[in-house]
Write an enzyme that holds these catalytic residues in place. Sequence first.
Site, mmCIF file in Angstrom:
data_model
loop_
_atom_site.group_PDB
_atom_site.id
_atom_site.type_symbol
_atom_site.label_atom_id
_atom_site.label_comp_id
_atom_site.label_asym_id
_atom_site.label_seq_id
_atom_site.Cartn_x
_atom_site.Cartn_y
_atom_site.Cartn_z
ATOM 1 N N GLY A 58 40.889 -21.208 29.308
ATOM 2 C CA GLY A 58 40.715 -21.396 30.743
ATOM 3 C C GLY A 58 40.181 -20.135 31.401
ATOM 4 O O GLY A 58 39.029 -19.771 31.167
ATOM 5 N N SER A 133 38.983 -18.444 23.464
ATOM 6 C CA SER A 133 38.302 -18.335 24.756
ATOM 7 C C SER A 133 39.115 -17.405 25.656
ATOM 8 O O SER A 133 39.397 -16.272 25.268
ATOM 9 C CB SER A 133 38.112 -19.732 25.350
ATOM 10 N N TRP A 134 39.531 -17.841 26.839
ATOM 11 C CA TRP A 134 40.421 -17.015 27.656
ATOM 12 C C TRP A 134 41.682 -16.657 26.880
ATOM 13 O O TRP A 134 42.251 -15.575 27.058
ATOM 14 C CB TRP A 134 40.783 -17.724 28.956
ATOM 15 N N ASP A 308 27.831 -21.331 20.376
ATOM 16 C CA ASP A 308 28.727 -21.259 21.538
ATOM 17 C C ASP A 308 27.921 -20.838 22.766
ATOM 18 O O ASP A 308 27.355 -19.751 22.806
ATOM 19 C CB ASP A 308 29.835 -20.243 21.249
ATOM 20 N N HIS A 340 31.678 -24.031 21.101
ATOM 21 C CA HIS A 340 32.776 -23.234 21.628
ATOM 22 C C HIS A 340 34.159 -23.812 21.323
ATOM 23 O O HIS A 340 35.083 -23.073 21.028
ATOM 24 C CB HIS A 340 32.613 -23.111 23.147
#
Length: 364
Positions: A58, A133-134, A308, A340
């Site tokens: 996120g 990711s985050w 990605d 991704h």
Amino acid sequence: MDFSRLQASSKIGEDWVYPQPPCLNFGWLEVDRDPAHRIYWEEYGNPAGEPVMFLHGGPGGACAPVMARFFDPKRYRVILFDQRGCGKSEPTVASAGPVVALAKNTTADLIGDIEKLRDKLEIGGPMHVFGGSWGSTLAMAYAIQHPAHTASLILRGIFLGAPEDLLYLYQGNAATWEQDPYGLTEPGAYMKYPAEWAELLSVLTPEERKDVMKSYKAIFDMVPTTEAEKERQLKAALTWSLWEGVISNMIPETADTGKFGEADFALSFAQIEAHYFANELFIPAGHFFDHIDVLASIPVHIVHGRFDEVCPLTQASRLAQALRDAASEPATYIVTNAGHSAMERENALALTAIMDGLPRLGES
């Protein structure tokens, strides 16, 4: 001519190594007051196994039970939790609004929540920290602050959050799009997803497109006074959410947008992301490279999709090179033929293979 067989999903589908394990335990943990924040957590696998702290993406993405399938349920004790303001944690942006849900919602707060959850679940020793990711950003920030609690870092889709990384994802050719929608004036994810990019920009006026992130943040910060303003705010959240959700897959899942097309998820996801991005992730510029010696002291395993477009491969390349410059080759560095999402088949299988091959905690 029938082209239906030319495109198949790139998602993991039925190819998981391990079946979906049952949830062993769950609950809410109060982590703050004024305003109160309660984070929702779940536990899977072996209660006596090696602890794995799973950090979702996120910011604002939330967890799902399927995320426990990366791990051998006989070996690992897997902890999933929803970060502040999203998922089943309370309050969410969707339920209480951004003023309440985004108060005391910073990277430092999330790191503190991980420590409180460790105490709640009586995780006394080091644990594997797994994030994509985050979640990779938060995992590295946590490890820098608590290296003694971090046995290993398993990172997918590296997100460093530098200004150029966000401009690639959200700005691209937006400023000149009205005059030349297919002009390659700046690098960006729009080059691979022009139709989805057009949707993202359709919410904004030509003037607002000069700074896409700032303009979306202004819409999210607006307190709607009319039905039209309320509709615009919801449309903005859904459009923001769908942009990332669709382009996360090498083969876009336009027919099944999943949670990214759900109003409550989108309202929380979009507004939390915009909140963090507007505040430079609440992480000092150059933080990871300034503390690369700490990260270099921990086994770092990296999986990154070659295709990605949310977090281009250059971000993993920068991190891997910084580790090498600190005389610490990444313990694993796998570049997959994937996009991704962690649910892309090649990413999921690579992550599971890494977890299966980790030295057991306590072994030299």
